[in-house]
Scaffold this motif. Structure first.
Motif: not given
Length: 386
Positions: A292-317
């Motif tokens: 959410f920080y990488a995408l500059n948004k807020y939420g409770i649970a990241a979506s599948n689309a969110d998880i595809e982010s290539d940001s270095p802040y994406n700790t799913y990837r």
């Protein structure tokens, strides 16, 4: 002048049986009389000169003395508006001089006399005050009461991102947002520690600040960094990070994730432990807050689309910690990062966000169970809202 006249002036002895003028005794008496006569004439001459002076220049001397004893002062409450700053340690005399220079009082003496009469000579507090032009000394003393300081009290919540912090400060102070954004870039001027790597995110300490009108954007942010430095010293951040086998910057990054993920203070130590346990076995952190920080948004649970982010802040990837803090953590989160609760948990889910209930588990099977619980609660909540 003849001898007869001289004898009369000096009181010469007569020739009728008394000592002759030339005798030793006569000369002694004449010397004595001369001394006595001179002692009388000197004060008499001074009195004559003084009396004569009073008739001319003496009057002007009296006028000067009278004026010197009269303190110049305005009357009334004055007009307009003047911002006056009292600095730490300023005496009432120094304050009076400042007020005179800014046209508030007629003379510094008018202010110091009024302060002394009011018993406030030693009670003035540093700060910014709103006064007026051409006030009486007494009126100025009244407006310099500590309760009348001009301050904007701003509270910055724990876990607030830097971008939101700057917006909050701009709204509270009326200063342009660009001034805060520009000041945030000057790490050296702000006094950021070297381990912050030149970034203010994570180091603008959340607290309540009293901001005066004369403080610039840089002054305000510097005060926040100063407060962080004080907290870091109190919590032994540098030494504690070394004991944990981490850098201070990594500890602040962990603290920021803990702050963002925790529903309450009691869970912070456990969340910190989950992070350390995953880092230890090279398991991805998979923290929604970092995405959410990488995408500059807020939420409770990241979506599948969110998880595809290539940001270095994406700790799913990406393995390991993100490049830096994702928010400004408070002291509780910093303490949790330095002293995580003992446990073998590797997953946690806030199963009931409304009540802030978070559950921690050690196996993936248990994780799937608490995840399902979260989804049921979310479905029920959506139905209730619908």
């Amino acid at each position: 002048m003849n001898d007869l006249d001289m004898d009369f002036l000096v009181g010469a002895d007569s020739d009728d049986g008394r000592s002759p003028r030339g005798s030793r005794a006569g000369r002694g008496r004449r010397r004595k009389r001369r001394r006595n006569k001179g002692g009388f004439l000197a004060p008499l001459l001074a009195v004559i000169i003084l009396v004569g002076g009073l008739g001319g220049g003496g009057y002007y001397g009296y006028t000067w003395l009278r004026d010197a004893m009269t303190v110049e002062d305005y009357t009334g409450q004055g007009t307009g508006k003047v911002l006056v700053e009292i600095k730490q340690g300023q005496s009432s005399a120094a304050i009076g001089q400042t007020l005179e220079e800014q046209g508030v009082v007629k003379s510094a003496r008018a202010f110091t006399d009024a302060a002394e009469a009011a018993g406030k000579s030693a009670s003035f507090q540093p700060g910014v005050y709103e006064l007026r032009k051409q006030m009486s000394g007494a009126a100025a003393v009244e407006l310099l009461d500590p309760s009348k300081q001009m301050v904007d009290r701003v509270t910055l919540k724990e876990g607030l991102r830097l971008s939101d912090t700057l917006v909050t400060l701009a709204k509270a102070t009326g200063k342009p947002l660009k001034e805060f954004q520009q000041a945030a870039k000057d790490a050296e001027a702000l006094g950021l520690p070297s381990y912050a790597k030149g970034r203010l995110e994570g180091y603008a300490f959340p607290a309540t600040y009293d901001i005066t009108p004369k403080m610039s954007a840089a002054d305000i942010l510097t005060a926040m960094v100063d407060r962080f430095n004080q907290t870091a010293e109190k919590e032994r951040l540098v030494a504690g990070a070394k004991e944990m086998g981490r850098t201070p910057h990594e500890i602040m990054t962990i603290a920021s994730i803990v702050q963002a993920e925790a529903g309450n203070v009691d869970d912070m130590g456990k969340i910190a432990r989950v992070i350390y346990n995953r880092l230890k076995v090279d398991q991805k952190l998979e923290m929604d807050s970092t995405i959410f920080y990488a995408l500059n948004k807020y939420g409770i649970a990241a979506s599948n689309a969110d998880i595809e982010s290539d940001s270095p802040y994406n700790t799913y990837r990406r393995l390991g910690l993100p490049p830096g803090p994702i928010a400004n953590p408070g002291d509780h989160a910093i303490q949790a990062a330095l002293n995580p609760t003992e446990g073998d948990w590797r997953w946690f889910v806030t199963t009931d966000p409304e009540r802030g209930i978070t559950k921690f588990v050690s196996t993936e099977d248990d994780f799937l169970k608490i995840k399902a619980e979260f989804e049921r609660n979310q479905g029920q909540q959506r139905q209730g809202n619908g």
